[in-house]
Design a protein around this motif. Structure first.
Motif, short mmCIF file in Angstrom:
data_model
loop_
_atom_site.label_atom_id
_atom_site.label_comp_id
_atom_site.label_asym_id
_atom_site.label_seq_id
_atom_site.Cartn_x
_atom_site.Cartn_y
_atom_site.Cartn_z
N LEU A 392 0.82 -1.21 0.00
CA LEU A 392 0.00 0.00 0.00
C LEU A 392 0.86 1.27 0.00
N GLU A 393 0.48 2.22 -0.84
CA GLU A 393 1.09 3.55 -0.81
C GLU A 393 0.07 4.61 -0.43
N TYR A 394 -1.24 4.30 -0.54
CA TYR A 394 -2.28 5.24 -0.11
C TYR A 394 -3.36 4.46 0.62
N LEU A 395 -3.74 5.00 1.80
CA LEU A 395 -4.74 4.33 2.65
C LEU A 395 -5.71 5.40 3.14
N GLU A 396 -7.00 5.15 2.93
CA GLU A 396 -8.04 6.08 3.38
C GLU A 396 -9.03 5.30 4.25
N LEU A 397 -9.17 5.72 5.51
CA LEU A 397 -10.01 5.03 6.48
C LEU A 397 -10.80 6.05 7.30
N GLY A 398 -11.83 5.55 8.01
CA GLY A 398 -12.52 6.37 8.97
C GLY A 398 -11.69 6.53 10.24
N ARG A 413 4.23 1.30 7.09
CA ARG A 413 5.31 2.28 6.95
C ARG A 413 5.61 2.61 5.50
N GLY A 414 5.09 1.83 4.56
CA GLY A 414 5.34 2.12 3.16
C GLY A 414 4.41 3.16 2.57
N LEU A 415 3.47 3.68 3.37
CA LEU A 415 2.52 4.66 2.85
C LEU A 415 3.24 5.94 2.40
N LEU A 416 2.76 6.49 1.31
CA LEU A 416 3.22 7.79 0.84
C LEU A 416 2.24 8.90 1.20
N ALA A 417 0.96 8.53 1.32
CA ALA A 417 -0.08 9.51 1.66
C ALA A 417 -1.23 8.76 2.31
N ALA A 418 -2.10 9.52 3.00
CA ALA A 418 -3.22 8.92 3.71
C ALA A 418 -4.41 9.86 3.65
N GLY A 419 -5.59 9.30 3.88
CA GLY A 419 -6.82 10.10 3.92
C GLY A 419 -7.67 9.67 5.09
N ILE A 420 -8.42 10.61 5.64
CA ILE A 420 -9.35 10.32 6.73
C ILE A 420 -10.76 10.55 6.21
N GLU A 421 -11.53 9.49 6.11
CA GLU A 421 -12.90 9.56 5.61
C GLU A 421 -13.83 9.93 6.76
N VAL A 422 -14.51 11.07 6.63
CA VAL A 422 -15.39 11.53 7.71
C VAL A 422 -16.72 11.97 7.12
N HIS A 423 -17.75 11.88 7.95
CA HIS A 423 -19.03 12.46 7.58
C HIS A 423 -18.98 13.96 7.80
N SER A 424 -19.76 14.71 7.06
CA SER A 424 -19.64 16.16 7.07
C SER A 424 -19.97 16.79 8.42
N ASP A 425 -20.80 16.13 9.24
CA ASP A 425 -21.20 16.72 10.51
C ASP A 425 -20.28 16.34 11.67
N ARG A 426 -19.22 15.61 11.39
CA ARG A 426 -18.30 15.21 12.45
C ARG A 426 -17.46 16.41 12.88
N HIS A 427 -17.18 16.50 14.19
CA HIS A 427 -16.40 17.62 14.70
C HIS A 427 -15.01 17.58 14.09
N PRO A 428 -14.58 18.68 13.48
CA PRO A 428 -13.29 18.66 12.77
C PRO A 428 -12.07 18.59 13.68
N LEU A 429 -12.14 19.10 14.91
CA LEU A 429 -10.93 19.19 15.72
C LEU A 429 -10.31 17.84 16.05
N PRO A 430 -11.09 16.81 16.45
CA PRO A 430 -10.46 15.50 16.64
C PRO A 430 -9.86 14.93 15.36
#
Length: 456
Positions: A392-398, A413-430
């Motif tokens: 894996l070089e890209y991983l997107e999870l909740g 450790r081989g990741l080059l980039a990552a994404g955090i999948e969130v619902h729009s109403d989730r509090h952004p600070l955490p």
């Protein structure tokens, strides 16, 4: 203090957020969030409807427009492209505003307060953006390509055109670092397509468009459409795959050192001479690079001569195959299961909205080319199975799945980039805190958060 960090900059907008979201803000943990940048804004305020029969006007949202304009001016003065915000406002009007700046290691989100892709390795790009076109043995120009016929035809159509000199053509080749093909030289010997030659008059430029079939760039605006000329955020680019079927005329790459862009179709799509054709293509064929696509190109004509004499070949463009094993979308409307997606050619696996039980990743363990995994929150039976996906070089999870990996010290450790999948109403600070935790594992610059407080 930069103007963007002054409470007064935000006060008019905070007042609108306060009055339009009173019930939401008064609830336990109540907050509102948004994003403002020079390219646009997303703020949770009510838009006033225009009178029946009239389209919306600026004056219908004048308060919002003015409040956001104040922030825009502060962004400019502070040298910042954009900022996300989270506002917590008590019923008494006490406001706490959190300003979030992504920094150099996080891409902006898609119009909301949540961060975009997290860049774990500086300068890394997704695999399709690293791919060069394959060499095609025996590729040759189309038999109908004829620079002499092309030049003669254009001189007949454009008798008063000013052509480029050999010195100007040589200068363009030096700037590009590549020799121009004979047909392209013939074209520019007839017309150099410089705006000053038409006295800035669109009517004088129109015959050139009609004669060539596109808005022709002047010589000094020619460029090579390599992969870097088609930038794309990781969250979208990582979901692409380079696929060139054996009968393709155009290679399915992002860009090529052999794609010389010389014009525009008037809608933002670029025309290029293709010197690296697909297995069934011709050297010097004309292709279209769509501004709505991140990868690949469409065949327009077998040669520049063909384009000028016959126009675009309707229906002759390459299209991606309807199904390709390199990319699989497992969801209620797509591929039926992870097992059904498993294929030695699989590069990208996306697990979307799912009505059944959470799925196992066991069927795709050991696949040699799997490099991207995107899993909608709650779809994975065991997030720790990700540790078995070694390429894996890209991983997107909740957030919850990321928490499992982080707590187990199991983030690949081989990741080059990552994404955090969130619902729009989730509090952004955490979510920001989670992104910074990932960045810290790679010793990357964190997102920054500035807190402003005041009374409305």
């Amino acid at each position: 203090m930069p103007p963007i960090h002054e409470f007064a900059t935000w006060e008019p907008l905070l007042w609108l957020l306060y009055t339009d979201n009173a019930e939401r803000l008064a609830a336990p943990g109540g907050h509102v969030a948004g994003h403002i940048s020079h390219g646009g804004w997303s703020v949770p305020v009510r838009r006033r409807s225009p009178p029946p029969g009239r389209a919306a006007q600026i004056e219908d949202m004048q308060e919002e427009h003015d409040a956001v304009g104040r922030v825009h001016a502060a962004l400019t003065a502070s040298g910042i492209e954009g900022v996300a915000f989270v506002a917590e406002i008590s019923p008494a009007g006490r406001a706490v505003l959190h300003l979030i700046e992504t920094g150099p290691a996080v891409e902006p989100g898609t119009g909301g307060p949540h961060p975009g892709s997290i860049l774990l390795v500086e300068g890394a790009v997704p695999e399709p953006w690293r791919r060069l076109p394959d060499p095609v043995d025996g590729a040759s120009p189309d038999p109908g390509a004829d620079p002499a016929v092309l030049e003669r035809t254009l001189r007949e159509r454009l008798p008063d055109a000013i052509g480029a000199t050999e010195e100007e053509i040589a200068a363009a080749e030096e700037q590009l670092g590549v020799a121009l093909p004979a047909e392209l030289k013939a074209l520019y010997r007839v017309t150099r397509a410089r705006w000053e030659d038409w006295d800035g008059d669109y009517d004088k430029a129109e015959p050139v468009y009609d004669a060539v079939g596109c808005e022709l760039f002047p010589l000094d605006r020619l460029y090579i459409a390599d992969a870097s000329s088609r930038p794309c955020s990781w969250q979208f680019a990582a979901m692409e795959a380079v696929v060139t079927p054996p009968d393709a005329r155009v290679q399915g790459v992002v860009g090529s050192p052999g794609w010389i862009v010389f014009g525009d179709n008037g809608g933002g799509d670029r025309l290029a001479v293709d010197l690296t054709p697909g297995p069934r293509g011709h050297t010097g064929q004309i292709i279209l690079l769509s501004h709505e696509e991140n990868i690949g190109a469409e065949l327009l004509a077998a040669s520049l001569t063909d384009l000028v004499l016959n126009g675009e070949n309707e229906g002759d463009g390459d299209r991606r195959p309807p199904e390709q094993p390199a990319v699989a979308y497992v969801n209620i409307h797509g591929v039926s299961s992870v097992r059904a997606a498993a294929d030695p050619a699989l590069e990208v696996l996306s697990i979307g909205v799912w009505e059944g039980e959470p799925v196992s990743l066991a069927p795709v363990v050991g696949l040699p080319r799997l490099r991207t995994l995107s899993a909608y929150p709650g779809t994975l039976a065991d997030p720790l199975e990700i540790t078995e996906l070694t390429g894996l070089e890209y991983l997107e999870l909740g957030p919850e799945d990321w928490r499992v990996l982080l707590d187990a010290d199991a983030v690949p450790r081989g990741l080059l980039a990552a994404g955090i999948e969130v619902h729009s109403d989730r509090h952004p600070l955490p979510v920001v805190d989670l992104a910074n935790e990932l960045l810290a594992r790679w010793d990357r610059p964190p997102m920054t958060r500035t807190v402003l407080e005041g009374d409305l």
